[in-house]
Write a protein that holds these residues in place. Structure first.
Motif, PDB file in Angstrom:
ATOM      1  N   SER A 168      12.624  -5.464   1.291  1.00  0.00           N
ATOM      2  CA  SER A 168      12.723  -6.473   2.348  1.00  0.00           C
ATOM      3  C   SER A 168      13.762  -6.071   3.389  1.00  0.00           C
ATOM      4  N   GLN A 169      14.826  -5.391   2.948  1.00  0.00           N
ATOM      5  CA  GLN A 169      15.844  -4.923   3.891  1.00  0.00           C
ATOM      6  C   GLN A 169      15.275  -3.858   4.822  1.00  0.00           C
ATOM      7  N   GLN A 170      14.428  -2.997   4.285  1.00  0.00           N
ATOM      8  CA  GLN A 170      13.809  -1.966   5.122  1.00  0.00           C
ATOM      9  C   GLN A 170      12.844  -2.590   6.129  1.00  0.00           C
ATOM     10  N   TRP A 171      12.140  -3.632   5.723  1.00  0.00           N
ATOM     11  CA  TRP A 171      11.214  -4.304   6.637  1.00  0.00           C
ATOM     12  C   TRP A 171      11.950  -4.891   7.832  1.00  0.00           C
ATOM     13  N   GLU A 172      13.167  -5.381   7.613  1.00  0.00           N
ATOM     14  CA  GLU A 172      13.934  -5.982   8.705  1.00  0.00           C
ATOM     15  C   GLU A 172      14.301  -4.955   9.771  1.00  0.00           C
ATOM     16  N   LYS A 173      14.267  -3.671   9.407  1.00  0.00           N
ATOM     17  CA  LYS A 173      14.606  -2.612  10.357  1.00  0.00           C
ATOM     18  C   LYS A 173      13.433  -2.283  11.279  1.00  0.00           C
TER      19      LYS A 173
ATOM     20  N   VAL B 154       5.047  -2.132   8.894  1.00  0.00           N
ATOM     21  CA  VAL B 154       5.993  -1.844   7.827  1.00  0.00           C
ATOM     22  C   VAL B 154       5.332  -1.035   6.714  1.00  0.00           C
ATOM     23  N   GLY B 155       4.014  -0.977   6.723  1.00  0.00           N
ATOM     24  CA  GLY B 155       3.319  -0.218   5.688  1.00  0.00           C
ATOM     25  C   GLY B 155       1.843  -0.579   5.626  1.00  0.00           C
ATOM     26  N   LYS B 156       1.209  -0.109   4.570  1.00  0.00           N
ATOM     27  CA  LYS B 156      -0.232  -0.334   4.430  1.00  0.00           C
ATOM     28  C   LYS B 156      -0.556  -0.743   2.997  1.00  0.00           C
ATOM     29  N   ILE B 157      -1.408  -1.764   2.868  1.00  0.00           N
ATOM     30  CA  ILE B 157      -1.864  -2.229   1.547  1.00  0.00           C
ATOM     31  C   ILE B 157      -3.271  -1.672   1.297  1.00  0.00           C
ATOM     32  N   THR B 158      -3.452  -1.106   0.103  1.00  0.00           N
ATOM     33  CA  THR B 158      -4.752  -0.541  -0.282  1.00  0.00           C
ATOM     34  C   THR B 158      -5.303  -1.303  -1.484  1.00  0.00           C
ATOM     35  N   ILE B 159      -6.550  -1.733  -1.384  1.00  0.00           N
ATOM     36  CA  ILE B 159      -7.224  -2.420  -2.494  1.00  0.00           C
ATOM     37  C   ILE B 159      -8.472  -1.627  -2.854  1.00  0.00           C
TER      38      ILE B 159
ATOM     39  N   THR C 134      11.978   4.680   5.536  1.00  0.00           N
ATOM     40  CA  THR C 134      12.481   5.131   4.230  1.00  0.00           C
ATOM     41  C   THR C 134      13.942   5.569   4.269  1.00  0.00           C
ATOM     42  N   GLY C 135      14.570   5.576   5.452  1.00  0.00           N
ATOM     43  CA  GLY C 135      15.975   5.969   5.548  1.00  0.00           C
ATOM     44  C   GLY C 135      16.895   4.953   4.880  1.00  0.00           C
ATOM     45  N   LEU C 136      18.069   5.401   4.452  1.00  0.00           N
ATOM     46  CA  LEU C 136      19.003   4.545   3.721  1.00  0.00           C
ATOM     47  C   LEU C 136      20.218   4.179   4.569  1.00  0.00           C
ATOM     48  N   ASP C 137      19.994   3.899   5.830  1.00  0.00           N
ATOM     49  CA  ASP C 137      21.101   3.542   6.717  1.00  0.00           C
ATOM     50  C   ASP C 137      21.787   2.267   6.254  1.00  0.00           C
ATOM     51  N   ALA C 138      21.029   1.367   5.653  1.00  0.00           N
ATOM     52  CA  ALA C 138      21.596   0.090   5.229  1.00  0.00           C
ATOM     53  C   ALA C 138      22.669   0.274   4.176  1.00  0.00           C
TER      54      ALA C 138
ATOM     55  N   PRO D  51      11.728   4.543  -2.002  1.00  0.00           N
ATOM     56  CA  PRO D  51      10.361   4.857  -2.464  1.00  0.00           C
ATOM     57  C   PRO D  51       9.305   4.308  -1.507  1.00  0.00           C
ATOM     58  N   ARG D  52       8.238   5.064  -1.338  1.00  0.00           N
ATOM     59  CA  ARG D  52       7.165   4.634  -0.441  1.00  0.00           C
ATOM     60  C   ARG D  52       6.060   3.914  -1.192  1.00  0.00           C
ATOM     61  N   ASP D  53       5.705   4.398  -2.384  1.00  0.00           N
ATOM     62  CA  ASP D  53       4.553   3.854  -3.115  1.00  0.00           C
ATOM     63  C   ASP D  53       4.983   2.720  -4.045  1.00  0.00           C
TER      64      ASP D  53
END
Length: 253
Positions: A28-33, A40-45, A63-67, A78-80
């Motif tokens: 959720s913190q990454q999404w705020e960036k 923010v990404g892609k959902i696969t079903i 995916t950066g860790l600036d926070a 992690p991406r997946d």
């Protein structure tokens, strides 16, 4: 919320139901960036052996860790994230939103519950280690100074006016109100010796709280706000005649 407490239901007709998904805090913190309209990404079903498999893939730009202040380029979020699906369980759950004008709207009814979990690998374990390290850092650190700081005001254990106030409060706190007649007797006895007293002396003589003492003095005395006896009390004229010593001896014999 509107004054009548109404809820906007117009969006429900266009909704096919919403998903209630629990995500990791770092995600959720990454999404705020992300930018206001950025992905923010892609959902696969997809179907596998008759079952639906759902997964989320985080945008590579997030995916950066600036926070966390991490500068190691080899370490990233992690991406997946595969979903673990759960039944709603017969519960009736809904999602509401609130606009800038405090309007409450019903966005839809929850039809699926899920948990978004990362794929556990070496990178994820490094991230968890970093998070634990950050959480154990003390909020405040002590630092030894080599010389005195002269650019700011030095701290004072207690200011003088606070000390005086606490001293006065403590002194008055020990004073217990005596019966009114007892206090009157002490005051009349004192004024037989002297005509004028300041309130501080009367407090010392009677051992009574100053507010209680002033209340009594306003009834039997007069306060001199100016003149030669400024800031002192004296008895009103009707209270200035006392029993003589001879009469007292005759009365008590």
């Amino acid at each position: 919320m509107s004054e009548k407490g109404e809820v906007n239901l117009s969006g429900v007709k266009q909704s096919n139901g919403v998903w209630l998904v629990k995500v990791p805090k770092y995600l959720s913190q990454q999404w705020e960036k992300a930018t206001e309209k950025g992905d923010v990404g892609k959902i696969t079903i997809k179907k596998k052996q008759g079952k639906s498999e759902v997964s989320f893939k985080l945008n590579a730009d997030l995916t950066g860790l600036d926070a966390l202040g991490e500068k190691d380029a080899s370490l990233h979020v992690p991406r997946d994230h595969p979903f673990t699906m759960h039944n709603v369980g017969g519960q009736t759950l809904a999602v509401f939103s609130q606009s800038d004008k405090d309007e409450i709207s019903l966005e839809g009814m929850v039809v699926h519950r899920a948990e978004c979990r990362p794929v556990v690998n070496d990178n994820y374990m490094k991230l968890k280690k970093l998070q634990i390290k950050e959480s154990t850092k003390p909020q405040r650190l002590s630092q030894q100074l080599e010389r005195a700081v002269t650019t700011v005001f030095k701290p004072v254990a207690n200011h003088n006016f606070n000390v005086e106030y606490e001293k006065k409060k403590k002194s008055e706190g020990k004073m217990v109100r005596a019966e009114r007649q007892v206090v009157l007797d002490m005051l009349f006895s004192a004024f037989e010796k002297h005509q004028y007293y300041n309130i501080k002396d009367l407090v010392e003589i009677t051992k009574q709280p100053v507010t209680y003492l002033k209340e009594i003095m306003r009834e039997i005395g007069t306060y001199n706000s100016k003149g030669a006896h400024k800031s002192t009390w004296e008895l009103k004229s009707e209270y200035r005649h006392y029993q003589s010593a001879d009469e007292d001896e005759t009365h008590t014999s």
